[in-house]
Design an enzyme around this catalytic site. Structure first.
Site, PDB file in Angstrom:
ATOM      1  N   HIS A 283      -6.026  -6.149   4.733  1.00  0.00           N
ATOM      2  CA  HIS A 283      -7.481  -6.012   4.752  1.00  0.00           C
ATOM      3  C   HIS A 283      -8.085  -5.298   3.552  1.00  0.00           C
ATOM      4  CE1 HIS A 283      -6.275  -2.276   7.036  1.00  0.00           C
ATOM      5  NE2 HIS A 283      -7.106  -1.758   6.153  1.00  0.00           N
TER       6      HIS A 283
ATOM      7  N   HIS B 173      -2.438   5.798   9.401  1.00  0.00           N
ATOM      8  CA  HIS B 173      -2.872   4.516   8.836  1.00  0.00           C
ATOM      9  C   HIS B 173      -2.487   4.478   7.363  1.00  0.00           C
ATOM     10  CE1 HIS B 173      -5.212   0.899   8.347  1.00  0.00           C
ATOM     11  NE2 HIS B 173      -5.883   1.450   7.345  1.00  0.00           N
TER      12      HIS B 173
ATOM     13  N   ASP C  80      -9.215  -0.717  10.790  1.00  0.00           N
ATOM     14  CA  ASP C  80      -9.927  -0.544   9.516  1.00  0.00           C
ATOM     15  C   ASP C  80     -10.316  -1.865   8.865  1.00  0.00           C
ATOM     16  OD1 ASP C  80     -11.033   0.974   7.442  1.00  0.00           O
ATOM     17  OD2 ASP C  80      -9.213   0.872   6.254  1.00  0.00           O
TER      18      ASP C  80
ATOM     19  N   ASP D 178      -2.598   1.947   4.211  1.00  0.00           N
ATOM     20  CA  ASP D 178      -3.005   0.671   3.634  1.00  0.00           C
ATOM     21  C   ASP D 178      -1.836   0.092   2.849  1.00  0.00           C
ATOM     22  OD1 ASP D 178      -5.663   0.537   4.584  1.00  0.00           O
ATOM     23  OD2 ASP D 178      -6.293   1.987   3.075  1.00  0.00           O
TER      24      ASP D 178
END
Length: 1010
Positions: free
Chosen positions: A577, A260, A372, A262
């Site tokens: 997000h 993951h 997330d 970001d």
């Protein structure tokens, strides 16, 4: 098997094994101390420091100065390039040779002009393999470059991970040398580690735990760290243990490599590009050595970055996608926020993502991947299905602060009744390490035991990148089918969901939104980002609509396909997000605001061009209406003359002087309408406005500004806690008392100023327009607070147990009481352009043009305005803010009172254009029912002569609607949200228009062939 009886003291036996592999204790004589053999220094090490992120080609041309290990460099966000020359000793023939590199930054190894390996101490990647087994023909003298970012895996927070970055942090390389890596030691260490973890995880109540304990104890007896010949017998014991098989009924853990990343968070967008490169090239190296390894990877934007910055790596990724090892998932442009983007923005996330994955890899994602994000809209199931997605994976609801979500595998039913199979990995993580703890948590935490016998486990360092390691794969390989543990299968999302679908008869269904009981502050933090999102969504909507109509009016008009794609992708990127929620560092905020300015600037130019084609140019004043209903509005042009505009239906452009001649208006009187008694800023009465009853509650006053202390437990920009409600303080100090700005006629208004504190002031103009059913509050706040929360309250004379909130393509209800823990956990909720509190035949709506945080408790309607967190952006929301909200009392239901249309009007202003004096008023589309909203008109992605129309049912009713158009439509077809035509569903065209049937909150997309 055991030569001497084992003492009954379990603790000493276990700790003996732990110390035998410790990296802290007894490394002079334990196994861990033998991981590396011979070492030798590098032949040369030189560095070059650069404030920018530059390409390898540019970096390799720079002048490098000698560098000594331990010397510091920086500051934060700079890049230090290293040039390394190394010579491998001839005596290391047959050995596994590594470059050992330990530093406190993130690094990338470059060899022969290509990225080959990421190095990050926090991600347990501290060596680059030069040779698995050194041969005579292998190069013994090698030149490498190491590109090191002056930031860690999680940025550079000053004092804590989420604190604002330390701009002056210094970095260093602590170790840089050639070493012999003892692979047999590494394998034996992994055996020991897994057995020790089995002992601890299974505990004293399990027979298998003691079998592991006695096995690992005997391995210590057999193993002499200084004698590698003793390793094989110890490894044989471990192999025998792990080879004892499971029964057929055991739960299966589907292990999937994941990383993951970001797209921006505690680091800027540009650094994310390098994080992707470092992480994914490491994944490719693992795939070369592990053909069974499967890696899942989301976010088309990140693939696009890698394609642009690392084309060689992208080609390798394409190769492994074809092999089925590197699996693009999610189908969206970024992993966007699940609450705040508009419905059309969510559609575009999938449209851009799915098209990219199809064009670059020839695949169509079947699963939505959003592990997330801070909550999930009730319209997502319908949007997913409309984009060809039937499965959904996340884990964020495991973060709920109050209530434990009751399922891990279930069907999620959306607002319109659409269902998708949903899976929350029971391990409650997307950054597992392949340890015993991970697989045991996956089994123990599964809330659907007996209903689902398969679960996902996502392994690999994440958030800041890093990804899986060889050690993680080795761990999982040992326990793929070992007695006492769940079965472990290196798997893919498609394999997992296929098995879950096949055995889904007993699965439960969850209806409605998936509300995260945490991070409620993200509905308000970084107000300028949220305003930029709302305004740019509106602007791109209008640009597309005007461009489509210009194309129909003028065949020489060029639809700005590529420019619109570029602007949409910028908007979608900012919906990531951690960006639109405001939970990012100041550098990201600056980038995001710059992107919004780019969209505004370029979008305004596109709109001007399209309206020019529509209006045949000229210098007479006109207006453009992008909404599909009649509008009666007061507008003000540059010379400050005020006009009433009556626009018939969508995409009208009419001259102001022409409209003025035919407008009949009811004038307003400010003293009668806005205030019965002027008491500072408060609104004590709006009864004359409604016409038959008072809207404000007895002994209460509307438009009451209130301040709260806002100190969360940890997640500063993210969280507002329930206890903040106990700190309510009304804002009452007057700076400038109420004065009349405009006393009547077409517009009446008053203004005033209030002091929030010594540093912050509110200035507001309350505006009442002729024929407008709501009162507007044009607000300016000069904001310089710390850990404070500003809201505005309207205590209304309405009694209802539920309030209604607009969401994407519809609305939903939430309780106004706090009966249960599920109710009071929603003390702060999200919504879009409006919320409404109604009883039979009367209600009050609260509208806004850029806010998302709400609370309706009992009869008090509250709009959240500004927060002041200090981490991860120490200057979050500081400065001057401008926004508008409105109060709209109404008779009947909010549907009958056109609350939805009024909220659209507030957010999609009539746009002034220049047009020819002899222009003929024209309307392109209209709909015969207010229940159906024409949300979007755009050109089809793959056909220049075709328009895409997106409509939705907004009232929550089943309805038949007629879409009328003045355009020369030859054919009309239903299509999905990806614009794929359904050949079995032609739309019915009659003399009156296109007839469409809607169920409650249904989204309908049409292809109109002109």
């Amino acid at each position: 098997m055991y030569h001497q009886p084992v003492l009954k003291n379990r603790r000493t036996v276990l700790e003996r094994a732990e110390k035998f592999i410790s990296d802290v204790y007894f490394t002079d004589c334990n196994l861990r101390g033998r991981l590396y053999g011979y070492s030798c220094p590098l032949e040369s090490l030189a560095s070059f420091l650069c404030p920018k992120r530059i390409t390898f080609t540019e970096a390799s041309k720079q002048n490098f100065a000698p560098y000594k290990v331990g010397d510091t460099f920086g500051p934060t966000w700079w890049t230090c390039w290293f040039k390394i020359t190394l010579s491998i000793p001839e005596s290391w023939r047959g050995k596994e040779v590594h470059l050992l590199w330990e530093s406190d930054g993130e690094a990338m190894v470059w060899r022969d002009g290509q990225p080959v390996q990421g190095l990050t101490k926090d991600g347990e990647k501290t060596s680059y393999v030069l040779s698995d087994c050194l041969r005579d023909e292998d190069p013994h003298r090698v030149m490498l470059y190491v590109e090191m970012a002056c930031n860690g895996l999680f940025g550079a927070g000053q004092g804590s991970m989420i604190a604002a970055p330390d701009p002056n942090r210094r970095f260093s390389v602590q170790r840089a040398e050639l070493v012999v890596f003892n692979r047999d030691v590494r394998e034996l260490l992994t055996d020991f580690e897994m057995l020790v973890d089995i002992v601890k995880e299974l505990g004293e109540g399990e027979q298998r735990s003691y079998q592991a304990l006695f096995t690992v104890n005997e391995m210590v007896n057999l193993c002499d760290p200084s004698d590698p010949s003793s390793f094989s017998e110890a490894r044989s014991l471990a192999h025998s243990f792990f080879s004892q098989r499971n029964g057929e009924s055991q739960h299966t853990v589907h292990a999937m490599g994941h990383c993951h990343i970001d797209s921006a968070w505690l680091w800027p967008y540009e650094e994310t590009i390098r994080k992707c490169g470092r992480s994914w090239v490491t994944v490719i190296r693992l795939m070369e050595k592990n053909p069974e390894f499967v890696f899942t990877c989301s976010q088309a934007q990140q693939f696009q970055w890698v394609k642009s910055w690392y084309p060689g790596l992208f080609s390798e990724i394409q190769k492994y996608v074809k092999k089925g090892q590197f699996i693009p998932v999610g189908g969206t442009w970024v992993e966007m926020d699940g609450n705040l983007p508009s419905g059309e923005s969510m559609v575009r996330q999938f449209l851009e993502g799915q098209r990219f994955f199809d064009q670059e890899f020839g695949i169509h994602c079947k699963e939505f991947w959003l592990p997330d994000t801070f909550g999930y809209s009730a319209q997502l199931p319908q949007i997913m299905q409309g984009c060809g997605i039937t499965n959904f994976l996340t884990q964020k609801l495991s973060w709920n602060l109050v209530n434990t979500f009751p399922h891990n595998t279930f069907f999620w039913e959306g607002l319109d009744g659409s269902k998708v199979l949903t899976h929350f990995p029971p391990g409650n993580s997307y950054v597992m390490k392949g340890k015993i703890e991970d697989v045991m948590k996956t089994v123990k935490n599964n809330k659907d035991k007996g209903r689902a016998n398969h679960s996902a486990a996502l392994f690999g360092f994440g958030d800041g990148g890093g990804g899986p390691t060889q050690l993680m794969l080795d761990r999982l390989h040992r326990i793929k089918d070992s007695d006492g543990l769940p079965k472990v299968l290196i798997s893919s999302p498609d394999q997992l969901f296929s098995l879950l679908h096949a055995d889904s008869a007993l699965l439960c269904t969850w209806t409605g939104e998936l509300f995260l009981e945490l991070h409620n502050g993200t509905y308000t933090t970084q107000a300028q980002i949220k305003q930029g999102n709302r305004q740019c969504e509106s602007l791109l909507h209008d640009v597309e609509m005007a461009s489509c109509l210009a194309l129909c009016q003028d065949r020489t008009f060029e639809y700005p396909t590529e420019k619109l794609k570029q602007l949409w992708r910028l908007l979608l990127l900012n919906q990531f997000h951690d960006v639109i929620p405001g939970s990012c560092i100041e550098m990201v905020v600056e980038d995001a605001l710059r992107y919004y300015e780019d969209i505004r600037s370029d979008g305004a130019a596109l709109l001007h061009n399209a309206c020019g084609a529509l209006g045949s140019k000229g210098n007479a004043a006109g207006v453009f209406n992008s909404l599909p209903w009649e509008r009666n509005e007061v507008i003000q042009i540059e010379d400050e003359n005020i006009y009433v505009v009556t626009l018939l239906t969508t995409t009208s452009y009419l001259m102001l002087w022409y409209l003025w001649q035919y407008s009949s208006t009811r004038e307003v009187q400010i003293e009668d309408v806005v205030y019965n008694s002027c008491d500072i800023n408060k609104l004590p009465s709006i009864a004359p406005f409604v016409g038959f009853r008072e809207a404000m509650a007895d002994s209460s006053q509307g438009n009451q500004f209130v301040m709260f202390d806002d100190v969360p437990l940890y997640w500063d920009a993210w969280d507002v806690m329930d206890y903040h409600l106990q700190t309510r303080k009304p804002v009452q100090e007057v700076v400038h008392p109420v004065r009349v700005v405009s006393s009547g006629g077409l517009r009446g208004s008053v203004s005033f100023s209030l002091r929030i504190s010594e540093k912050s002031i509110i200035t507001q103009e309350i505006v009442m327009d002729a024929m407008c059913p709501y009162i507007k509050f044009n607000t300016e706040v000069k904001w310089a607070e710390s850990h404070k929360f500003l809201k505005v309250e309207f205590p209304v004379r309405v009694h209802s147990s539920n309030a209604t909130y607009e969401i994407q393509f519809g609305h939903l209800q939430r309780p106004t009481h706090r009966n249960t823990s599920w109710d009071w956990a929603r003390f702060e909720v999200w919504g879009h352009k409006w919320t409404d509190l109604s009883e039979h035949n009367f209600g009050v709506a609260l509208l806004n043009d850029c806010k998302y945080g709400y609370s309706v408790h009992k009869n008090t309607m509250t709009l959240s305005l500004l927060r002041a967190p200090k981490a991860p952006d120490a200057n979050a929301d500081m400065g001057t803010h401008h926004f508008t909200y409105a109060i709209m009392p109404h008779s009947g239901s909010f549907q009958d009172a056109s609350v939805i249309q009024c909220a659209y009007n507030l957010n999609f202003p009539l746009r002034l254009i220049q047009c020819s004096p002899d222009i003929v008023p024209w309307s392109a589309f209209s709909i015969n029912t207010e229940a159906v909203i024409l949300e979007t008109i755009k050109q089809a992605e793959d056909s220049k002569g075709t328009l895409v129309l997106r409509l939705y049912e907004s009232h929550g009713s089943s309805v038949t609607a007629t879409l009328s158009t003045s355009l020369p439509v030859r054919e009309a077809w239903h299509c999905d949200l990806l614009e794929k035509q359904d050949p079995t569903r032609p739309a019915c065209i009659t003399s009156e228009g296109v007839t469409l049937n809607f169920s409650p909150f249904q989204i309908v997309s049409l292809l109109l062939v002109l």
